[in-house]
Design a protein around this motif. Structure first.
Motif, PDB file in Angstrom:
ATOM      1  N   VAL A   8       0.844  -1.199   0.000  1.00  0.00           N
ATOM      2  CA  VAL A   8       0.000   0.000   0.000  1.00  0.00           C
ATOM      3  C   VAL A   8       0.877   1.246   0.000  1.00  0.00           C
ATOM      4  CG1 VAL A   8      -1.977   1.132   1.046  1.00  0.00           C
ATOM      5  CG2 VAL A   8      -1.596  -1.316   1.460  1.00  0.00           C
ATOM      6  N   SER A  61      -4.328   0.312  -9.057  1.00  0.00           N
ATOM      7  CA  SER A  61      -4.290  -0.849  -8.178  1.00  0.00           C
ATOM      8  C   SER A  61      -4.367  -2.118  -9.014  1.00  0.00           C
ATOM      9  CB  SER A  61      -5.452  -0.806  -7.182  1.00  0.00           C
ATOM     10  OG  SER A  61      -5.362   0.349  -6.375  1.00  0.00           O
ATOM     11  N   SER A  62      -3.791  -3.196  -8.503  1.00  0.00           N
ATOM     12  CA  SER A  62      -3.753  -4.425  -9.290  1.00  0.00           C
ATOM     13  C   SER A  62      -3.546  -5.639  -8.397  1.00  0.00           C
ATOM     14  CB  SER A  62      -2.620  -4.358 -10.323  1.00  0.00           C
ATOM     15  OG  SER A  62      -1.363  -4.263  -9.663  1.00  0.00           O
ATOM     16  N   THR A 108      -1.354  -4.669  -5.212  1.00  0.00           N
ATOM     17  CA  THR A 108      -0.887  -3.286  -5.121  1.00  0.00           C
ATOM     18  C   THR A 108      -2.092  -2.373  -4.909  1.00  0.00           C
ATOM     19  OG1 THR A 108       0.977  -3.721  -6.602  1.00  0.00           O
ATOM     20  CG2 THR A 108       0.329  -1.427  -6.303  1.00  0.00           C
ATOM     21  N   LEU A 109      -2.087  -1.668  -3.777  1.00  0.00           N
ATOM     22  CA  LEU A 109      -3.153  -0.726  -3.453  1.00  0.00           C
ATOM     23  C   LEU A 109      -2.532   0.628  -3.144  1.00  0.00           C
ATOM     24  CD1 LEU A 109      -5.286  -2.864  -0.938  1.00  0.00           C
ATOM     25  CD2 LEU A 109      -5.743  -2.524  -3.381  1.00  0.00           C
ATOM     26  N   ASP A 110      -3.395   1.645  -2.930  1.00  0.00           N
ATOM     27  CA  ASP A 110      -2.902   2.924  -2.420  1.00  0.00           C
ATOM     28  C   ASP A 110      -3.791   3.383  -1.279  1.00  0.00           C
ATOM     29  OD1 ASP A 110      -5.021   4.817  -3.375  1.00  0.00           O
ATOM     30  OD2 ASP A 110      -4.330   4.185  -5.359  1.00  0.00           O
ATOM     31  N   ASP A 151      -7.656   3.894  -1.619  1.00  0.00           N
ATOM     32  CA  ASP A 151      -8.531   2.809  -2.048  1.00  0.00           C
ATOM     33  C   ASP A 151      -9.601   2.446  -1.039  1.00  0.00           C
ATOM     34  OD1 ASP A 151      -7.726   2.272  -4.661  1.00  0.00           O
ATOM     35  OD2 ASP A 151      -6.029   1.054  -4.025  1.00  0.00           O
ATOM     36  N   GLY A 169     -11.833   0.898  -3.844  1.00  0.00           N
ATOM     37  CA  GLY A 169     -10.900   0.036  -4.566  1.00  0.00           C
ATOM     38  C   GLY A 169     -10.601  -1.259  -3.849  1.00  0.00           C
ATOM     39  N   VAL A 170     -10.524  -1.236  -2.501  1.00  0.00           N
ATOM     40  CA  VAL A 170     -10.186  -2.451  -1.760  1.00  0.00           C
ATOM     41  C   VAL A 170     -11.254  -3.523  -1.922  1.00  0.00           C
ATOM     42  CG1 VAL A 170      -8.789  -1.213  -0.056  1.00  0.00           C
ATOM     43  CG2 VAL A 170     -11.216  -1.591   0.404  1.00  0.00           C
ATOM     44  N   GLU A 181     -10.847  -4.946  -5.601  1.00  0.00           N
ATOM     45  CA  GLU A 181      -9.628  -5.735  -5.769  1.00  0.00           C
ATOM     46  C   GLU A 181      -9.705  -7.058  -5.014  1.00  0.00           C
ATOM     47  OE1 GLU A 181      -7.401  -5.049  -7.949  1.00  0.00           O
ATOM     48  OE2 GLU A 181      -8.198  -3.057  -8.421  1.00  0.00           O
TER      49      GLU A 181
END
Length: 214
Positions: free
Chosen positions: A119, A128-129, A138-140, A143, A157-158, A161
């Motif tokens: 993160v 993100s992927s 891969t998050l930020d 997310d 995003g979480v 994903e």
């Protein structure tokens, strides 16, 4: 770690399940599965993951220990709330099978895990992927924020994903039959639908038949 809690009797289990449709052959070592009998006579499918978090400083600044812990807790809460707590199957006996997601999480260090989540702390969204081959995500730091997506829906995003972590593919792609289903968690919303349980339903149905549970 003991996955089950008092009041749960193990009926069947399998560790390091290869599941789903993302990539060439699904996701390797995606999770563990436990089918348990509850004290009230109903059943539960427990999807268990060991997840290790690594935090990288970025253009959003440096992570504090408190921020790291908060991110992990909110990540786990979001997944459990959206993906778990549902009835998967109604049995002929009038009993049912529900689903719950459980996690063992750790920040940094070393752990024999299913997934490693990296993160980055950012001030604007990054890409993100999920890599299903090596079990890496891969998050930020943004997310966890509800964001408007194509079609008018809102999504974190979480939550999206995580669908890839259990082996589901994107549904917003042109070749997807669900391209216009904007509410779907694998499209632009957060609705978890029956089709999204496919990665673990085959195993569940096989165990129910094997154990004579109807």
């Amino acid at each position: 770690m003991t996955v089950l809690v008092p009041g749960e009797t193990e009926i069947a289990s399998e560790t390091d399940v290869r599941a789903g449709f993302i990539g060439i052959a699904g996701v390797n070592d995606a999770f563990d599965l436990y089918l348990v009998l509850l004290s009230n006579g109903n059943y539960k499918l427990i999807v268990f993951m060991k997840v290790q978090f690594f935090f990288q400083d970025g253009n959003g600044g440096k992570w504090t220990n408190s921020e790291k812990t908060t991110f992990v807790n909110k990540w786990e809460s979001a997944i459990k709330q959206k993906w778990g707590g549902r009835v998967l199957k109604q049995l002929k006996s009038n009993k049912n099978v529900s689903i719950e997601f459980r996690f063992k999480t750790q920040i940094g260090g070393w752990m024999l895990d299913h997934w490693e989540i990296n993160v980055e702390k950012v001030n604007k969204f990054a890409v993100s992927s999920v890599n299903p081959i090596i079990g890496n995500v891969t998050l930020d730091s943004l997310d966890l924020k509800l964001t408007r997506k194509k079609g008018g829906g809102f999504q974190r995003g979480v939550v999206h994903e995580f669908g890839h972590m259990i082996g589901l593919d994107d549904e917003y792609l042109k070749n997807s039959p669900f391209q216009k289903d904007y509410k779907s968690v694998m499209n632009g919303g957060e609705s978890v639908l029956t089709r999204h349980d496919a990665p673990h339903m085959k195993w569940l149905n096989e165990r129910l038949k094997e154990k004579g549970i109807h």
